[in-house]
Design an enzyme around this catalytic site. Sequence first.
Site, PDB file in Angstrom:
ATOM      1  N   TRP A 102       9.092  21.141  13.275  1.00 35.00           N
ATOM      2  CA  TRP A 102       8.865  22.178  12.247  1.00 35.00           C
ATOM      3  C   TRP A 102       7.389  22.347  11.972  1.00 35.00           C
ATOM      4  CZ3 TRP A 102      12.692  25.088  12.466  1.00 35.00           C
ATOM      5  CH2 TRP A 102      13.996  24.610  12.539  1.00 35.00           C
ATOM      6  N   ASP A 169       5.590  22.027   3.391  1.00 37.65           N
ATOM      7  CA  ASP A 169       6.970  22.391   3.725  1.00 37.65           C
ATOM      8  C   ASP A 169       7.858  21.237   3.284  1.00 37.65           C
ATOM      9  OD1 ASP A 169       9.424  22.894   4.847  1.00 37.65           O
ATOM     10  OD2 ASP A 169       8.711  23.069   6.918  1.00 37.65           O
ATOM     11  N   LYS A 193      19.025  22.666   2.791  1.00 40.81           N
ATOM     12  CA  LYS A 193      19.035  21.240   3.054  1.00 40.81           C
ATOM     13  C   LYS A 193      19.349  20.423   1.801  1.00 40.81           C
ATOM     14  CE  LYS A 193      17.317  21.706   7.404  1.00 40.81           C
ATOM     15  NZ  LYS A 193      16.053  22.438   7.539  1.00 40.81           N
TER      16      LYS A 193
HETATM   17  C1  LIG Z   1      15.243  23.148   8.598  1.00 43.50           C
HETATM   18  C2  LIG Z   1      13.795  23.124   8.435  1.00 43.50           C
HETATM   19  C3  LIG Z   1      13.005  24.274   8.638  1.00 43.50           C
HETATM   20  C4  LIG Z   1      13.583  25.589   9.079  1.00 43.50           C
HETATM   21  O1  LIG Z   1      14.208  26.204   8.020  1.00 43.50           O
HETATM   22  P1  LIG Z   1      14.795  27.684   8.107  1.00 43.50           P
HETATM   23  O2  LIG Z   1      15.116  27.949   6.679  1.00 43.50           O
HETATM   24  O3  LIG Z   1      15.990  27.621   9.008  1.00 43.50           O
HETATM   25  O4  LIG Z   1      13.747  28.582   8.644  1.00 43.50           O
HETATM   26  C5  LIG Z   1      11.650  24.171   8.426  1.00 43.50           C
HETATM   27  N1  LIG Z   1      11.085  23.017   8.046  1.00 43.50           N
HETATM   28  C6  LIG Z   1      11.806  21.889   7.860  1.00 43.50           C
HETATM   29  C7  LIG Z   1      11.118  20.630   7.440  1.00 43.50           C
HETATM   30  C8  LIG Z   1      13.184  21.918   8.051  1.00 43.50           C
HETATM   31  O5  LIG Z   1      13.904  20.807   7.859  1.00 43.50           O
END
Ligand SMILES: *Cc1c(COP(=O)(O)O)cnc(C)c1O
Length: 357
Positions: A102, A169, A193
Site C-alpha cells: 500500500w 494511511d 477494515k
Molecule cells: C486496504 C488498504 C488500502 C486500500 O484501501 P481501498 O479503500 O481499497 O483503496 C490502502 N492502505 C492500506 C493500509 C490498506 O490496508
Amino acid sequence: MKKHNFSAGPCVLPREVIESSAHALLDFNNSGLSLIEISHRSKDFVEVMERARSLVKKIMKINDTYEVLFLQGGASLQFVMVPNNLLSKKSGWAAYLDTGTWASNAIKEAQRFGKVQIVASSRDKNYTYIPKSFSSLKEADYFHCTSNNTIYGTQMKVFPKLNLPLVCDMSSDIFSRNINFSDFDLIYAGAQKNMGPAGTTLVVVKKELLGKTERNIPNYLNYQLHIDKKSMLNTPSVFAVYTSMLTLEWIENKGGLSVIKQLNEEKAQILYEEIDRNPLLQGVVSLEDRSNMNATFILRRPELSCDFDQIWQEAGIVGLKGHRSVGGYRASMYNALSIESVRTLTETMKEFARRFT
Ligand SMILES: *Cc1c(COP(=O)(O)O)cnc(C)c1O
C-alpha cells in the site's frame, strides 16, 4: 455454526452494528422509508453525517483545527488526493516511507504529481520490518507513512517527530489504539477494515495545511471544497457513513480507544504467544514491529498446509489465508473480533501440533 471471521478486509464488524444498520435499511428512524431511499440532504441524514464527523473528533480527541470528511474512492483515491493538495507544484518534494504494497502504491501515485523521495524502505527484507531511520527530510512538503501494513503484518509503534506535516494511511488500524492523533496533519482510512462497509473513506485534515500548492485541483479531489460543503459535495455513500457512525458509537460505548487498545493487545498477545510456542508455526516479521491487527505466520512444514486448513476450517474459522501476493497465513484481529475467536484459533493451532509432532 458460529463463524470466526479473521478476514483482512472487508472484515468482521460488531454484531449489534450490523443489526442496527440492517434495520435502517428497512426502516430508517421510523420514517417508513429505507436509509438508502431518502435524500442525503434530508434532515435525518444530515444529522447522521454531522454525528459521524463529530464522533471522530471526540474519539480521536482532536480540536477544531481539524476537519473530518467522509469521502469515496477508498484509501486508493487518497494516494492521489494527498499529493494533489499538499505537494507544491513548483519546487516541492514529498518524503515517503516504503513499508509494503500500500505504501508503494501511494508512492507511485504521488510520483505522477511531483518529486517524491523514498526516505527509507524495508523492501530489502520483503517488508518484514519497519525502518526506523530516514535519509534527510528537511524541506519536504510532507512525510507520508502507513501505520499498519495489512499484507505483511507490520505496524508502526512510534511515529517520527519531524518538523514536517505528517500524513498517515491508517486504513487497517484506525481506531484500534489511543495514539496521539494531534501529532498528525492528515490521516486517512478506507472504512472497510475497522470502521464499516466499503464505500466511504475517512479523512482527518488540519485546515492550515491546505491552500498552499499552486495546483489547479479538480473539484472532487479538493479537500477544501469537501470541507466547505460539510462532506456533501456530492452524494455521499449514505449506508457506509451510517454504519461507520454506528461503529463509532460502539467504540464510545465500549469506553473509547484506551479500552479498545487493551482488548486488541490482549488478543494479539494470546495469538503471538501460541505462534511462538507452537513447534509447527513461525511468525514472519520482526518481533518489535508485529502488528496487533494482522498477524502473519507460516508453517514450518509447508506440506502440512492441507491438514492445518482442515482443522481450522472445521472450527468455523474463515479468512486465515495470507494475501495472494505473499502466501502463508494471516489472522486479522480487528476491533470487533472477540477474544473467544482468538482462543478458538489458538486451540486449533494446539490441536494441529498435537496431531503432527
Ligand atoms: C486496504 C488498504 C488500502 C486500500 O484501501 P481501498 O479503500 O481499497 O483503496 C490502502 N492502505 C492500506 C493500509 C490498506 O490496508
